[in-house]
Design an enzyme around this catalytic site. Structure first.
Site, short mmCIF file in Angstrom:
data_model
loop_
_atom_site.label_atom_id
_atom_site.label_comp_id
_atom_site.label_asym_id
_atom_site.label_seq_id
_atom_site.Cartn_x
_atom_site.Cartn_y
_atom_site.Cartn_z
N HIS A 186 -1.71 -13.25 -1.49
CA HIS A 186 -3.05 -13.65 -1.07
C HIS A 186 -3.06 -15.08 -0.54
O HIS A 186 -4.12 -15.68 -0.38
CB HIS A 186 -4.05 -13.47 -2.22
CG HIS A 186 -4.45 -12.03 -2.39
ND1 HIS A 186 -5.30 -11.59 -3.35
CD2 HIS A 186 -4.09 -10.94 -1.67
CE1 HIS A 186 -5.46 -10.28 -3.24
NE2 HIS A 186 -4.72 -9.86 -2.24
N HIS B 79 0.82 -1.21 0.00
CA HIS B 79 0.00 0.00 0.00
C HIS B 79 0.85 1.26 0.00
O HIS B 79 0.52 2.25 -0.65
CB HIS B 79 -0.94 0.01 1.21
CG HIS B 79 -2.14 -0.84 1.02
ND1 HIS B 79 -3.40 -0.33 0.85
CD2 HIS B 79 -2.28 -2.17 0.94
CE1 HIS B 79 -4.26 -1.32 0.66
NE2 HIS B 79 -3.61 -2.44 0.72
N ASP B 80 1.96 1.22 0.74
CA ASP B 80 2.84 2.38 0.75
C ASP B 80 3.36 2.66 -0.66
O ASP B 80 3.27 3.78 -1.16
CB ASP B 80 4.00 2.16 1.73
CG ASP B 80 4.84 3.42 1.88
OD1 ASP B 80 4.26 4.53 1.79
OD2 ASP B 80 6.06 3.31 2.09
N SER C 47 4.35 7.34 3.27
CA SER C 47 3.20 8.25 3.34
C SER C 47 2.01 7.54 4.00
O SER C 47 1.15 8.20 4.61
CB SER C 47 2.82 8.77 1.96
OG SER C 47 2.66 7.72 1.05
#
Ligand SMILES: *[C@@H]1O[C@H](CO)[C@@H](O)[C@H](O)[C@H]1NC(C)=O
Ligand SMILES: *[C@@H]1O[C@H](CO)[C@@H](O)[C@H](O)[C@H]1NC(C)=O
Ligand SMILES: *[C@@H]1O[C@H](CO)[C@@H](O)[C@H](O)[C@H]1NC(C)=O
Ligand SMILES: *[C@@H]1O[C@H](CO)[C@@H](O)[C@H](O)[C@H]1NC(C)=O
Ligand SMILES: *[C@@H]1O[C@H](CO)[C@@H](O)[C@H](O)[C@H]1NC(C)=O
Ligand SMILES: CC(=O)N[C@H]1CO[C@H](CO)[C@@H](O)[C@@H]1O
Length: 356
Positions: free
Chosen positions: A226, A97-98, A107
């Site tokens: 996953h 995600h970063d 962030s």
């Protein structure tokens, strides 16, 4: 043995299989999300990794802290070692995600402040990111050891690497180049357009990965993430009966439906990989082949003639997939990294050094 060699050859011809480790599973909630129109930034062109130890990416290098803060990587590894499997899975996803939003610049760690009330971490409903405590604990030790030296962005990258190492039973063991600086901007409204949604098809997945300089090989390799973690049922409920528009294995669908049923109406969670839920392994690809995966974006990998051979190759050669997974993690770690010119070394990972 012969079969493995043959598979390896096929993969070599395809140009290396790496996996997309950890998109999806965001649990957007709200049964019927409207896909936003992604705005694609220009794709960076990271160097292609070759050999068992990929070369430095985007100006980063392996062993960056060896002279600046010896032991830095060991401190992060020990912080990750103590976390439970769910948090470890969260750390792999946190790295993803970063990197996908504004590059690998930490962030995602910035907390809401008066100056910036809507940072990334509030960007997606039910995002349920985890692992912030591990990052903060590592940072605290690092600041006590060598203040102002180790960026939060590098801690996130090391932690994602180390979580992969532990969750794979030490089988995924790769070096992570470092030297990232921390960003000062974090905007909630940049998350949805940049993170691939669980309902994406292959063309959309490919486009969203390509926007980060990652190809279909990286995407399929990283998808192996996953094989760990959990998902909210709301992220795939449209694939279950009675709406039943999916090609999911019927017995598996019935089991999911039962596990997702909640008398209180709560949005339950289920394991991403029903078979080996806490092991980062290639079981995910068998699940894709057997139609026993949660997301439309997982099932989609079996519907494109570009990704089908990559899925089978990863399923047939776990060792090769592990290698490709590491390569893809390193490549992802080079996405839009900041330098001293446009970043800083944060003192606290949750806050920029000078908010005004
Ligand atoms: C991981 O790789 C390093 C070299 O990069 C090696 O020293 C170490 O023994 C490996 N760990 C395992 C468990 O294989
Ligand atoms: C995102 O939010 C920021 C800060 O609230 C705002 O300045 C910017 O215009 C927004 N961008 C979009 C695309 O809405
Ligand atoms: C969907 O419905 C069809 C036809 O009734 C059935 O054969 C199939 O097993 C169902 N799939 C799921 C996932 O329930
Ligand atoms: C459903 O829940 C049971 C009990 O927790 C678990 O053993 C099983 O693996 C779950 N099945 C699926 C498909 O998630
Ligand atoms: C995939 O299959 C379609 C139709 O069968 C074909 O037109 C296309 O060239 C194929 N793409 C690749 C990458 O093989
Ligand atoms: C599991 C969970 O947190 N679900 C929530 C997702 O977000 C919607 C809207 O904000 C809530 O109504 C759900 O309870």
């Amino acid at each position: 043995m012969a079969a493995k060699l043959a598979v390896f050859t096929v993969l070599a011809l395809l140009g290396s299989v790496s996996c997309q480790a950890g998109y999806g599973g965001y649990g957007y909630g709200g049964g019927n999300p409207t896909p936003p129109t992604p705005t694609y930034p220009p794709a960076p062109s990271p160097p292609t990794p070759t050999g068992p130890s990929p070369p430095p990416t985007a100006g980063l290098r392996v062993g960056y802290y060896d002279d600046k803060c010896p032991g830095a990587e060991g401190i992060v590894r020990e912080a990750v070692r103590g976390a439970n499997d769910g948090i470890k899975a969260g750390l792999v996803r946190l790295f993803f995600h970063d990197c996908f939003v504004r590059g690998c610049d930490a962030s995602v760690l910035l907390q809401p402040t008066d100056a910036n009330p809507q940072p990334e971490m509030l960007g997606i409903p039910n995002l349920s990111l985890r692992g912030f405590g591990v990052i903060d604990a590592a940072k605290t030790t690092l600041e006590a050891t060598c203040p102002g030296v180790v960026s939060c962005a590098d801690i996130v990258a090391f932690a994602g690497r180390d979580a992969s190492y532990f969750l794979s039973g030490y089988a995924i063991n790769f070096t992570m180049p470092a030297g990232r600086y921390d960003g000062t901007v974090s905007l909630a409204n940049e998350t949805l357009p940049n993170l691939p949604p669980p309902f994406a098809d292959v063309p959309r997945l490919k486009a969203m990965f390509a926007a980060k300089g990652l190809d279909a090989v990286d995407m399929v390799a990283l998808s192996g993430a996953h094989s760990i973690g959990r998902s909210h049922c709301s992220s795939f409920s449209d694939r279950l009966p009675p709406s039943n528009t999916s090609d999911m294995d019927p017995a598996f669908a019935a089991e999911l439906q039962a596990n997702c049923t909640s008398p209180t109406g709560a949005d339950n969670t289920v394991a991403q990989d029903y078979k080996t839920p806490d092991q980062l392994d290639s079981q995910y690809y068998m699940n894709v082949i057997n139609h026993k995966v949660l997301f439309k974006s997982d099932a989609a990998l079996l519907k494109s003639n570009e990704t089908i051979p990559l899925v089978y190759a990863a399923a047939l050669s776990p060792k090769l997939w592990k290698y490709k997974f590491g390569q893809a993690m390193v490549k992802m770690g080079g996405v839009e990294v900041k330098t001293a010119a446009n970043g800083e070394i944060r003192k606290m990972c949750g806050f920029v050094n000078k908010p005004y």
